[in-house]
Write a protein that holds these residues in place. Structure first.
Motif, mmCIF file in Angstrom:
data_model
loop_
_atom_site.group_PDB
_atom_site.id
_atom_site.type_symbol
_atom_site.label_atom_id
_atom_site.label_comp_id
_atom_site.label_asym_id
_atom_site.label_seq_id
_atom_site.Cartn_x
_atom_site.Cartn_y
_atom_site.Cartn_z
ATOM 1 N N LEU A 219 0.830 -1.206 0.000
ATOM 2 C CA LEU A 219 0.000 0.000 0.000
ATOM 3 C C LEU A 219 0.863 1.254 0.000
ATOM 4 N N GLY A 220 1.914 1.266 0.823
ATOM 5 C CA GLY A 220 2.803 2.419 0.872
ATOM 6 C C GLY A 220 3.471 2.694 -0.458
ATOM 7 N N ALA A 221 3.962 1.634 -1.105
ATOM 8 C CA ALA A 221 4.613 1.796 -2.415
ATOM 9 C C ALA A 221 3.620 2.294 -3.460
ATOM 10 N N THR A 222 2.357 1.861 -3.349
ATOM 11 C CA THR A 222 1.317 2.318 -4.273
ATOM 12 C C THR A 222 1.076 3.817 -4.117
ATOM 13 N N LEU A 223 1.007 4.277 -2.874
ATOM 14 C CA LEU A 223 0.815 5.714 -2.630
ATOM 15 C C LEU A 223 1.979 6.529 -3.188
ATOM 16 N N GLY B 262 2.706 15.855 -1.761
ATOM 17 C CA GLY B 262 3.524 15.690 -0.562
ATOM 18 C C GLY B 262 2.891 14.757 0.454
ATOM 19 N N LEU B 263 1.569 14.872 0.650
ATOM 20 C CA LEU B 263 0.871 13.998 1.598
ATOM 21 C C LEU B 263 0.915 12.538 1.155
ATOM 22 N N LEU B 264 0.612 12.286 -0.111
ATOM 23 C CA LEU B 264 0.634 10.903 -0.616
ATOM 24 C C LEU B 264 2.034 10.309 -0.515
ATOM 25 N N LEU B 265 3.019 11.110 -0.885
ATOM 26 C CA LEU B 265 4.405 10.642 -0.806
ATOM 27 C C LEU B 265 4.796 10.350 0.639
ATOM 28 N N GLY B 266 4.477 11.279 1.535
ATOM 29 C CA GLY B 266 4.826 11.101 2.942
ATOM 30 C C GLY B 266 4.113 9.928 3.580
ATOM 31 N N MET B 267 2.830 9.748 3.260
ATOM 32 C CA MET B 267 2.072 8.617 3.797
ATOM 33 C C MET B 267 2.668 7.297 3.318
ATOM 34 N N GLY B 268 3.001 7.239 2.029
ATOM 35 C CA GLY B 268 3.556 6.008 1.479
ATOM 36 C C GLY B 268 4.895 5.651 2.083
ATOM 37 N N PHE C 120 8.784 18.581 -0.335
ATOM 38 C CA PHE C 120 9.675 17.820 0.543
ATOM 39 C C PHE C 120 9.301 18.043 2.005
ATOM 40 N N PHE C 121 9.016 19.288 2.362
ATOM 41 C CA PHE C 121 8.651 19.623 3.741
ATOM 42 C C PHE C 121 7.338 18.934 4.124
ATOM 43 N N VAL C 122 6.324 19.012 3.254
ATOM 44 C CA VAL C 122 5.036 18.364 3.534
ATOM 45 C C VAL C 122 5.214 16.859 3.675
ATOM 46 N N ALA C 123 5.998 16.266 2.764
ATOM 47 C CA ALA C 123 6.189 14.820 2.781
ATOM 48 C C ALA C 123 6.852 14.357 4.068
ATOM 49 N N TYR C 124 7.901 15.048 4.481
ATOM 50 C CA TYR C 124 8.643 14.571 5.641
ATOM 51 C C TYR C 124 7.971 14.913 6.968
ATOM 52 N N THR D 157 4.761 14.584 7.167
ATOM 53 C CA THR D 157 3.811 13.468 7.164
ATOM 54 C C THR D 157 4.491 12.176 7.607
ATOM 55 N N ILE D 158 5.723 11.943 7.118
ATOM 56 C CA ILE D 158 6.488 10.755 7.524
ATOM 57 C C ILE D 158 6.720 10.752 9.023
ATOM 58 N N ASP D 159 7.123 11.883 9.550
ATOM 59 C CA ASP D 159 7.363 11.996 10.994
ATOM 60 C C ASP D 159 6.097 11.638 11.778
ATOM 61 N N THR D 160 4.954 12.134 11.324
ATOM 62 C CA THR D 160 3.692 11.884 12.026
ATOM 63 C C THR D 160 3.374 10.396 12.040
ATOM 64 N N ILE D 161 3.568 9.722 10.909
ATOM 65 C CA ILE D 161 3.256 8.297 10.830
ATOM 66 C C ILE D 161 4.226 7.476 11.670
ATOM 67 N N ILE D 162 5.496 7.827 11.636
ATOM 68 C CA ILE D 162 6.496 7.068 12.414
ATOM 69 C C ILE D 162 6.264 7.250 13.904
ATOM 70 N N MET D 163 5.904 8.445 14.337
ATOM 71 C CA MET D 163 5.699 8.708 15.748
ATOM 72 C C MET D 163 4.522 7.933 16.326
#
Length: 206
Positions: free
Chosen positions: A29-33, A126-132, A192-196, A198-204
């Motif tokens: 799913l992540g790779a698809t996003l 950015g959101l889709l990239l960060g979520m994936g 890049f800022f939006v994506a990362y 989002t990544i931080d939020t998911i990892i946390m």
């Protein structure tokens, strides 16, 4: 973000409870996003990400090669190096993620971009990239070998992992200015800022 993701990899390596099917499906799913973000928002609008993904977007425009195939190819040596730090499970899952991304970017390549509006590209792309990417990291893999490279450099240079990543991304984003223009480079930094974030939020949440 990078330090926390590396710590997460190492923590996953020590855990005994591991569902191959569950992790594989979520990584799929992540790779698809990520594929949707790249092919339907970023690549055709000359917007890049950082790291191997950003370098792959640049090279795909220069050499007219599918971006997903470049991500898989450029990641291989870093993922093999990551095997010695993070184990075979990390390598297998990361290869799976990169392979899925390569296949799906190829499938989505003929489709037109969803929008040309800069704000929508930055936010939605950015959101889709960060979520994936966040889901892929959270479930034990990665799409960007620069994290592994940063680990190697940080152990041999007076730099932190984050500083190594920042230095590599400065070079990549700087190159995009000469290839695509200053406006696209600014949009890329915003994405890049939006994506990362989002990544931080998911990892946390892990």
């Amino acid at each position: 973000m990078y330090r926390s993701s590396v710590q997460y990899y190492l923590g996953q390596r020590r855990k005994g409870n591991f569902s191959t099917v569950k992790n594989g499906l979520i990584i799929f799913l992540g790779a698809t996003l990520v594929a949707v973000s790249l092919q339907l928002f970023l690549v055709k609008n000359y917007i890049i990400d950082g790291g191997i993904v950003g370098l792959s977007i640049i090279l795909s425009h220069v050499f007219h090669v599918d971006v997903g195939s470049l991500i898989l190819l450029l990641n291989l040596p870093f993922l093999v190096a990551g095997f010695f730090f993070l184990g075979g499970r990390f390598l297998v899952l990361s290869l799976f993620a990169s392979s899925v991304l390569a296949g799906e970017t190829y499938i989505l390549a003929p489709f037109e971009e969803v929008t040309n509006h800069p704000l929508l590209i930055i936010i939605l792309g950015g959101l889709l990239l960060g979520m994936g990417v966040g889901l892929i990291i959270r479930f034990g893999a990665c799409l960007d070998g620069t994290e592994v490279l940063a680990i190697l450099f940080s152990e041999r240079l007076p730099l932190t992992i984050g500083q190594c990543i920042l230095l590599m991304n400065i070079i990549i984003f700087g190159s995009s200015v000469f290839l695509f223009g200053i406006t696209e480079a600014i949009y890329s930094l915003a994405t890049f800022f939006v994506a990362y974030k989002t990544i931080d939020t998911i990892i946390m949440k892990s």
